[in-house]
Scaffold this motif. Sequence first.
Motif, PDB file in Angstrom:
ATOM      1  N   ARG A   1      -6.188  35.107  21.604  1.00 14.20           N
ATOM      2  CA  ARG A   1      -6.021  36.170  22.453  1.00 14.20           C
ATOM      3  C   ARG A   1      -5.998  35.938  24.109  1.00 14.20           C
ATOM      4  NH1 ARG A   1      -8.344  40.298  20.385  1.00 14.20           N
ATOM      5  NH2 ARG A   1      -9.749  39.029  19.205  1.00 14.20           N
ATOM      6  N   ASP A   2      -6.577  34.997  24.524  1.00 12.48           N
ATOM      7  CA  ASP A   2      -6.595  34.449  25.943  1.00 12.48           C
ATOM      8  C   ASP A   2      -5.116  34.181  26.190  1.00 12.48           C
ATOM      9  OD1 ASP A   2      -6.903  33.568  28.457  1.00 12.48           O
ATOM     10  OD2 ASP A   2      -8.009  31.622  27.683  1.00 12.48           O
ATOM     11  N   LEU A   3      -4.268  33.312  25.177  1.00 14.22           N
ATOM     12  CA  LEU A   3      -2.950  33.245  25.365  1.00 14.22           C
ATOM     13  C   LEU A   3      -1.998  34.450  25.388  1.00 14.22           C
ATOM     14  CD1 LEU A   3      -1.157  30.301  24.064  1.00 14.22           C
ATOM     15  CD2 LEU A   3      -0.165  32.450  23.587  1.00 14.22           C
ATOM     16  N   LEU A   4      -2.407  35.485  24.588  1.00 16.90           N
ATOM     17  CA  LEU A   4      -1.443  36.563  24.541  1.00 16.90           C
ATOM     18  C   LEU A   4      -1.467  37.306  26.155  1.00 16.90           C
ATOM     19  CD1 LEU A   4      -2.623  38.008  21.094  1.00 16.90           C
ATOM     20  CD2 LEU A   4      -0.305  36.825  21.753  1.00 16.90           C
ATOM     21  N   TYR A   5      -2.561  37.488  26.570  1.00 15.56           N
ATOM     22  CA  TYR A   5      -3.060  38.316  27.661  1.00 15.56           C
ATOM     23  C   TYR A   5      -2.674  37.607  29.006  1.00 15.56           C
ATOM     24  CZ  TYR A   5      -4.571  42.409  24.993  1.00 15.56           C
ATOM     25  OH  TYR A   5      -4.586  43.384  23.994  1.00 15.56           O
ATOM     26  N   ASN A   6      -2.917  36.343  29.019  1.00 17.17           N
ATOM     27  CA  ASN A   6      -2.746  35.375  30.238  1.00 17.17           C
ATOM     28  C   ASN A   6      -1.981  34.272  29.964  1.00 17.17           C
ATOM     29  OD1 ASN A   6      -5.284  36.474  31.615  1.00 17.17           O
ATOM     30  ND2 ASN A   6      -6.304  35.958  29.552  1.00 17.17           N
ATOM     31  N   GLU A   7      -0.585  34.470  30.652  1.00 15.25           N
ATOM     32  CA  GLU A   7       0.604  33.604  30.292  1.00 15.25           C
ATOM     33  C   GLU A   7       0.264  32.247  31.085  1.00 15.25           C
ATOM     34  OE1 GLU A   7       4.268  35.481  31.224  1.00 15.25           O
ATOM     35  OE2 GLU A   7       3.865  37.480  30.191  1.00 15.25           O
ATOM     36  N   ASP A   8      -0.567  32.012  31.620  1.00 12.43           N
ATOM     37  CA  ASP A   8      -0.885  30.756  32.163  1.00 12.43           C
ATOM     38  C   ASP A   8      -1.745  29.782  31.233  1.00 12.43           C
ATOM     39  OD1 ASP A   8      -3.265  32.265  32.378  1.00 12.43           O
ATOM     40  OD2 ASP A   8      -3.956  30.843  33.772  1.00 12.43           O
ATOM     41  N   LYS A   9      -2.043  30.397  30.280  1.00 14.58           N
ATOM     42  CA  LYS A   9      -2.616  29.569  28.975  1.00 14.58           C
ATOM     43  C   LYS A   9      -1.509  29.171  28.108  1.00 14.58           C
ATOM     44  CE  LYS A   9      -6.477  30.344  30.995  1.00 14.58           C
ATOM     45  NZ  LYS A   9      -7.387  31.049  30.366  1.00 14.58           N
ATOM     46  N   LYS A  10      -1.373  28.047  27.854  1.00 14.46           N
ATOM     47  CA  LYS A  10       0.233  27.454  27.160  1.00 14.46           C
ATOM     48  C   LYS A  10      -0.176  27.026  25.831  1.00 14.46           C
ATOM     49  CE  LYS A  10       2.530  28.490  30.733  1.00 14.46           C
ATOM     50  NZ  LYS A  10       3.746  29.547  30.767  1.00 14.46           N
ATOM     51  N   LEU A  11      -1.265  26.577  25.361  1.00 11.71           N
ATOM     52  CA  LEU A  11      -1.116  25.786  24.198  1.00 11.71           C
ATOM     53  C   LEU A  11      -2.601  25.327  23.639  1.00 11.71           C
ATOM     54  CD1 LEU A  11       0.713  24.072  22.319  1.00 11.71           C
ATOM     55  CD2 LEU A  11       0.040  21.948  23.656  1.00 11.71           C
ATOM     56  N   TYR A  12      -2.901  25.483  22.234  1.00  7.51           N
ATOM     57  CA  TYR A  12      -3.925  25.576  21.645  1.00  7.51           C
ATOM     58  C   TYR A  12      -3.621  25.063  20.276  1.00  7.51           C
ATOM     59  CZ  TYR A  12      -8.679  26.171  19.512  1.00  7.51           C
ATOM     60  OH  TYR A  12      -9.791  26.177  18.821  1.00  7.51           O
ATOM     61  N   MET A  13      -4.710  24.205  19.777  1.00  7.04           N
ATOM     62  CA  MET A  13      -4.495  23.911  18.162  1.00  7.04           C
ATOM     63  C   MET A  13      -5.767  23.973  17.619  1.00  7.04           C
ATOM     64  SD  MET A  13      -2.690  20.220  16.785  1.00  7.04           S
ATOM     65  CE  MET A  13      -3.699  19.127  17.700  1.00  7.04           C
ATOM     66  N   ALA A  14      -5.792  24.223  16.334  1.00  9.65           N
ATOM     67  CA  ALA A  14      -6.889  24.226  15.427  1.00  9.65           C
ATOM     68  C   ALA A  14      -6.498  24.023  13.806  1.00  9.65           C
ATOM     69  CB  ALA A  14      -7.882  25.353  15.752  1.00  9.65           C
ATOM     70  N   VAL A  15      -7.359  23.833  13.269  1.00  9.38           N
ATOM     71  CA  VAL A  15      -7.040  23.363  11.657  1.00  9.38           C
ATOM     72  C   VAL A  15      -7.769  24.551  10.784  1.00  9.38           C
ATOM     73  CG1 VAL A  15      -7.440  21.772   9.970  1.00  9.38           C
ATOM     74  CG2 VAL A  15      -6.844  20.989  12.150  1.00  9.38           C
ATOM     75  N   ARG A  16      -6.950  24.987   9.886  1.00  7.38           N
ATOM     76  CA  ARG A  16      -7.525  26.204   9.020  1.00  7.38           C
ATOM     77  C   ARG A  16      -8.470  25.107   7.991  1.00  7.38           C
ATOM     78  NH1 ARG A  16      -5.045  30.938   8.493  1.00  7.38           N
ATOM     79  NH2 ARG A  16      -5.044  30.899   6.116  1.00  7.38           N
ATOM     80  N   GLU A  17      -9.450  25.694   7.772  1.00  6.32           N
ATOM     81  CA  GLU A  17     -10.381  25.067   6.741  1.00  6.32           C
ATOM     82  C   GLU A  17      -9.853  25.310   5.417  1.00  6.32           C
ATOM     83  OE1 GLU A  17     -14.647  26.436   4.303  1.00  6.32           O
ATOM     84  OE2 GLU A  17     -14.524  26.189   6.629  1.00  6.32           O
ATOM     85  N   PRO A  18      -9.371  24.198   4.442  1.00 13.13           N
ATOM     86  CA  PRO A  18      -8.599  24.329   3.241  1.00 13.13           C
ATOM     87  C   PRO A  18      -9.509  25.264   2.230  1.00 13.13           C
ATOM     88  CG  PRO A  18      -8.732  21.917   4.066  1.00 13.13           C
ATOM     89  CD  PRO A  18      -9.804  22.877   4.957  1.00 13.13           C
ATOM     90  N   ASP A  19      -8.765  26.101   1.499  1.00 13.95           N
ATOM     91  CA  ASP A  19      -9.456  26.829   0.442  1.00 13.95           C
ATOM     92  C   ASP A  19      -9.908  26.042  -0.628  1.00 13.95           C
ATOM     93  OD1 ASP A  19     -10.209  29.285  -0.766  1.00 13.95           O
ATOM     94  OD2 ASP A  19      -8.458  29.768  -1.180  1.00 13.95           O
ATOM     95  N   GLY A  20     -11.461  26.000  -0.766  1.00 13.43           N
ATOM     96  CA  GLY A  20     -11.890  25.247  -1.665  1.00 13.43           C
ATOM     97  C   GLY A  20     -12.692  24.184  -1.271  1.00 13.43           C
ATOM     98  N   TYR A  21     -12.250  23.816  -0.049  1.00 12.07           N
ATOM     99  CA  TYR A  21     -12.871  22.535   0.618  1.00 12.07           C
ATOM    100  C   TYR A  21     -14.636  22.590   0.406  1.00 12.07           C
ATOM    101  CZ  TYR A  21     -13.862  18.214   3.217  1.00 12.07           C
ATOM    102  OH  TYR A  21     -14.198  17.081   4.046  1.00 12.07           O
ATOM    103  N   PHE A  22     -15.338  23.697   1.041  1.00 11.78           N
ATOM    104  CA  PHE A  22     -16.695  23.849   0.783  1.00 11.78           C
ATOM    105  C   PHE A  22     -16.761  25.014  -0.463  1.00 11.78           C
ATOM    106  CE2 PHE A  22     -16.385  22.393   5.321  1.00 11.78           C
ATOM    107  CZ  PHE A  22     -17.097  21.341   5.145  1.00 11.78           C
ATOM    108  N   GLY A  23     -15.827  25.698  -0.742  1.00 13.01           N
ATOM    109  CA  GLY A  23     -15.827  26.761  -1.691  1.00 13.01           C
ATOM    110  C   GLY A  23     -14.510  27.663  -1.429  1.00 13.01           C
ATOM    111  N   LYS A  24     -14.397  28.225  -2.566  1.00 14.63           N
ATOM    112  CA  LYS A  24     -13.130  29.348  -2.354  1.00 14.63           C
ATOM    113  C   LYS A  24     -13.629  30.312  -1.380  1.00 14.63           C
ATOM    114  CE  LYS A  24      -9.664  31.756  -5.011  1.00 14.63           C
ATOM    115  NZ  LYS A  24      -8.387  30.954  -4.622  1.00 14.63           N
ATOM    116  N   ILE A  25     -12.565  30.582  -0.407  1.00 16.50           N
ATOM    117  CA  ILE A  25     -12.814  31.505   0.800  1.00 16.50           C
ATOM    118  C   ILE A  25     -12.650  32.904   0.502  1.00 16.50           C
ATOM    119  CG2 ILE A  25     -12.448  31.923   3.102  1.00 16.50           C
ATOM    120  CD1 ILE A  25     -11.876  28.812   3.392  1.00 16.50           C
TER     121      ILE A  25
END
Length: 805
Positions: free
Chosen positions: A580-604
């Motif tokens: 959301r920050d990146l959408l509204y504030n163009e000075d925010k350029k890059l961010y990365m995160a990892v989606r929890e794999p479905d089934g890793y702790f349980g089916k999501i």
Amino acid sequence: MKYSYKPFCFTILCSLLFAHAFSQSAKNSNGKTLFDYDWKFQLGDDPKAVEQNFDDSNWRSLNLPHDWSIEGKVDAKNPSGNDGGYFPTGLGWYRKTFTVPADLKGKKVNIYFGGVYMNAEVYINGKKLGIRPYGYSSFFYDLSPHLNYGANNVISVRVDNSAQKSSRWYTGSGIYRHVWLLVNDPVHIAPWDAVVQTMSADVNKAELLLKVKLTNDSPTEQKVLLRSTLLYRSKSKASSAQSISIARGSTKDISQQLQLTNPMLWSPASPAMYQLKIEIFKEGKSLGQQVVPMGIRTLAFNAEQGFLLNGKPIEINGGCVHHDNGSLGAAAYDRAEFRKAEILKAAGFNSVRTSHNPTSEAFLDACDQLGLMVMDESFDGWRTKKTDHDYAKYFDQWWKADVEALVRRDINHPSIIMWSVGNEIIERKEPQAVETAKSLVALVKSIDVSRPVTSAITTWDKDWAIFDPLFAAHDIGGYNYQLHRSTDDHQRVPSRIMVQTESYPRDAFANWKLVRDHKYIIGDYVWTAMDYLGESGIGRFFYEGETKGEHYERDIFPWHGAYCGDIDLLGWRKPISHYRDLLYNEDKKLYMAVREPDGYFGKIKETLWSVWPTWESWSWPGHEGREISVEVYSRYPAVRLYLNGQLVAEKATSEAEQFKVVFTLPYVAGTLKAVGVVDGKEVGQQKLRSAGEIAAIKLKADRKSLDADAQDLAYVQVELVDKDGCIQPNDDRKISFEVVGAGEIIAVDNANLKDTDAYIAKERKSWKGKAMVIIRSKKQSGKLRLKVTADGVESKELTILVKHR
């Protein structure tokens, strides 16, 4: 139709304290004496507690602010239920003994309560002063006729939050905001009786109008001089003085004009704050002064240009917040309120909605100073109840007093850009709702014509155009989750100015695009900016086999809070916050995160207010060789993803891709790196690294020193890290805390809203490798030393200086 609004700037103008120090009170500030110290408290009812000579020696001693609900155990049997987070409520008494100097006789002495939840009955020396049902309104009483001057006095407060459910969210119980004593000369300005209006302003000049109600409670006519001086960084920028005759026992309206050149205009980018010093003199002798923080800025709203701040268009990137402070409950410490505003500002928000009740003055002060615009809201409902014991019980008798308290108290805050008088009113399809809205808006406008008025309207059925008369009763149409109707509505009612007062987190891009593409849509407020207690389970994801459904369908214990926030209870920004920050504030350029794999702790499984669980983690042991998805948000034209130095792929991340891309690859432990790409060149990067075994405790304190006032707070984040300092999110364990010296532990947390361990404790299990301890200063100066221990790792210590200002 065009609406144009110009600002008022107001803080509480509670009267002056002279040089007298009330016994057991402390911290004189801007004509007020903080009255938070040395109260007695007892849970349960005792009618004799109103008596001045009642023996409270066995009661608990404490300082305010205080919330007894957060001190209790989260229990599925508590009557507050899922709405109140399963916390205990009940009924309690507060008492405070204090001495009033004899030479204050003849002065006007008021007691001011910032907020008491709820049904606060206040007594002085056994005499009942009144009751205030609404737990969010500020109120005050005149103590003068009932005081024993030169002797002891007793304030008694009965607080009744026993009738449940009283709300749809966690309220807390008790005197959870500050209490002040206020002393005036008989010739004085009563609380909330001064308003500063910006008549016009640009970068070259500004014209201000000060409106004051001067009161003379003396037995004779008085002749005084009223002088106002506008200060910026302690330097005078404008002044005005006026001689006044005022009859005994009367109130007189006075206006003064101030003009200044080259004003500093308040905005989110540059929140310039002035001070207005108002002084009363008689025959050259000061009868007291008040220093009022204020800002200079102009507001305009219309469907053709949108929202103009100081003549320039601005889009609202807003978030809704409830009033609690997580593990502190409802206790409104100044530092907690300021930190909340700091976190919101750092997350890229430029506005906040105080859903669904008046917030603390400390939070508004923080918004003024940091540059957060505010939608200041009064109620969740009107005459038709949402829970059995909510404000609907009191609406007819109290709505006028509570709206007046909100607007008159807050009118001078430059951060406030609009008022809201309701939220998802149950009776919204009935004709009476339109009449009620008209009455509420008219009352607000009778006090403040400088800002527009809205309320949040929604429905989940096919009816919508039937709300046109209700929308028409407001200056701005508030849309809860219905902004997809905006283009059709604009065709039907082209003059309507729209703001989305609540939205689903997952709809961030669609809402941003609507705001950007249509001037008549001035912004969006996501539900919510931060996690909060109560409304248990909203925004949760869950695993197959756990309780199904939405929070409003059934109890979902042990969930005792809302997980729909962009930011969790520790202040950690979830990936959706960065997007959301990146959408509204163009000075925010890059961010990365990892989606929890479905089934890793349980089916999501997801719910309406949830987003897929996504983490700043590349630590997924046991998932080697299996597919895992990495989300990258980017304002660069393209991004490249590397794993252990090898290029995985390059993908475009323009608006056509919603500034978001997903890379799917087999999981291999190591280092993941995302980089931006501009004209074939790599710019900017973010890394995630797989964590090893826990090797150390890492402590991060948000403050190096605290004020020795038994009010200041330090938030210390605890991380369980490997030998290279990487958080290990998969090996949670119990963490113990000990403080010695000039501070004390007042709360612990881990942001896990399924963990029902006590918040008021000295130990907490980590969650995702993190926890937090909150430390409050004592009145003594010196050092506090925090020691943190966890099984299997060396303890860690941290020292914070505590000093008098």
